[in-house]
Write a protein that holds these residues in place. Structure first.
Motif, PDB file in Angstrom:
ATOM      1  N   SER A 261      41.089  87.787  69.950  1.00  0.00           N
ATOM      2  CA  SER A 261      40.795  87.384  71.323  1.00  0.00           C
ATOM      3  C   SER A 261      39.895  88.377  72.054  1.00  0.00           C
ATOM      4  O   SER A 261      39.633  88.227  73.245  1.00  0.00           O
ATOM      5  CB  SER A 261      42.092  87.220  72.129  1.00  0.00           C
ATOM      6  OG  SER A 261      42.789  88.450  72.226  1.00  0.00           O
ATOM      7  N   PRO A 277      35.649  84.766  71.683  1.00  0.00           N
ATOM      8  CA  PRO A 277      36.761  85.153  70.807  1.00  0.00           C
ATOM      9  C   PRO A 277      37.279  83.923  70.062  1.00  0.00           C
ATOM     10  O   PRO A 277      36.954  82.787  70.416  1.00  0.00           O
ATOM     11  CB  PRO A 277      37.799  85.699  71.786  1.00  0.00           C
ATOM     12  CG  PRO A 277      37.486  85.026  73.078  1.00  0.00           C
ATOM     13  CD  PRO A 277      35.997  84.883  73.108  1.00  0.00           C
ATOM     14  N   LYS A 280      42.758  81.936  72.276  1.00  0.00           N
ATOM     15  CA  LYS A 280      43.234  82.174  73.633  1.00  0.00           C
ATOM     16  C   LYS A 280      44.662  81.664  73.722  1.00  0.00           C
ATOM     17  O   LYS A 280      45.091  80.847  72.897  1.00  0.00           O
ATOM     18  CB  LYS A 280      42.355  81.443  74.658  1.00  0.00           C
ATOM     19  CG  LYS A 280      42.490  79.922  74.618  1.00  0.00           C
ATOM     20  CD  LYS A 280      41.690  79.277  75.735  1.00  0.00           C
ATOM     21  CE  LYS A 280      41.890  77.757  75.738  1.00  0.00           C
ATOM     22  NZ  LYS A 280      41.136  77.100  76.828  1.00  0.00           N
TER      23      LYS A 280
END
Length: 312
Positions: A261, A277, A280
């Motif tokens: 992330s 990333p 989440k």
């Protein structure tokens, strides 16, 4: 119309899991810890004839149960393996990058706890086994016969978060010199004698059993590998669900989440096209309802983590 398996086992956080998966009737899903099939059966109820479900379990009894329960359902593929190999198994079916949901229900299942022969619980006396896969690995009894004080104390402290780890380790090894421990009740009595009763609801041997089980089965390492490798299996907005039962499992989940992330770019570096990333959090960790805990006391420490693949 696909046949619907009738599963009498109700696992923890069943409603919450189904809601968090946001099941696509035509989607691909993976249950990495089949157990007795409670989650899998509920997923199948929401899948169309085009949906697919891959189920894994390293416990031979769970796999045998899956083959009986889901034998007539062509949407299901059953694999007997440790979930650390979920990525390789899913790729074999061509599921890489296509999976809408992956579920990990950690810890020991109710059937495993309730069967004294498996050695996971001291409620009923049984052999000190504790292996998730009864076809391989070392039993708890054999490990206790060869472990030294330093290693035993570390296992109890790190994996069981046992505050009296030195006392417990000393008591266990003293008993081993007198007569090797062979049953769950013998081990529980040694721990109780070493630390006594406390004001906690849990039996004082609970942490010892947890620590030894986690260590001999290498559960945390397997979990880290499984979560890390599962990210690439998820489709855009695909979700990874992990039900944990203690803080050591939470720590592994958080570590893998942090890894996937964060931006892999140095701060202050002028980058225009910064990659997103991989993961989440879809929501805050979910806890069981009061009603569920009343119905099933084993659910009280459960926590559901919901991670979602970030689409580019």
């Amino acid at each position: 119309m696909q046949p619907i398996a009738h599963c009498l086992h109700r696992p923890v956080l069943l409603r919450e899991v189904v809601e968090a998966l946001k099941i696509d009737p035509d989607g691909i899903y993976i249950d990495c810890t089949f157990g007795r099939g409670g989650h899998s059966c509920e997923i199948l109820k929401n899948l169309s004839g085009r949906g697919r479900l891959l189920v894994l379990d390293q416990d031979p009894q769970a796999v045998a149960h899956a083959k009986i329960l889901l034998a007539d359902d062509c949407r299901v593929s059953i694999e007997s393996d440790n979930f650390s190999r979920v990525a390789q198994i899913a790729e074999k079916y061509g599921f890489g990058g296509k999976v809408k949901g992956i579920l990990f229900d950690l810890g020991v299942s109710s059937p495993q706890l309730d069967d004294p022969v498996r050695g996971f619980s001291f409620v009923q006396d049984g052999p000190l086994d504790m292996r998730m896969n009864t076809n391989e690995g070392i039993t708890a009894a054999d490990w206790l016969q060869q472990v030294n004080f330093r290693d035993l104390e570390e296992v109890l402290r790190v994996f069981g978060e046992e505050r009296y780890s030195k006392k417990v380790a000393s008591a266990i090894l003293a008993r081993q010199k007198f007569r090797p421990l062979e049953t769950t009740r013998q081990l529980a009595e040694v721990v109780l004698g070493a630390v006594g009763r406390s004001s906690e609801k849990k039996h004082p041997a609970t942490r010892t059993f947890q620590a030894i089980r986690i260590f001999i089965n290498q559960e945390l390492k397997a979990l880290e590998v499984a979560l890390d490798s599962s990210v690439k299996l998820l489709a855009d907005f695909g979700r990874m669900l992990i039900i944990t039962f203690h803080s050591r499992e939470d720590q592994v989940v958080k570590a893998v989440f942090r890894k996937h992330s964060k931006f892999d770019v140095p701060r202050k570096l002028p980058v225009t096209d910064q990659p997103l990333p991989d993961l989440k959090r879809a929501c805050k960790p979910v806890h069981p309802s009061t009603d569920e805990v009343i119905f099933n006391a084993r659910a009280r420490s459960a926590k559901l983590h919901v991670l979602e693949r970030v689409t580019c």
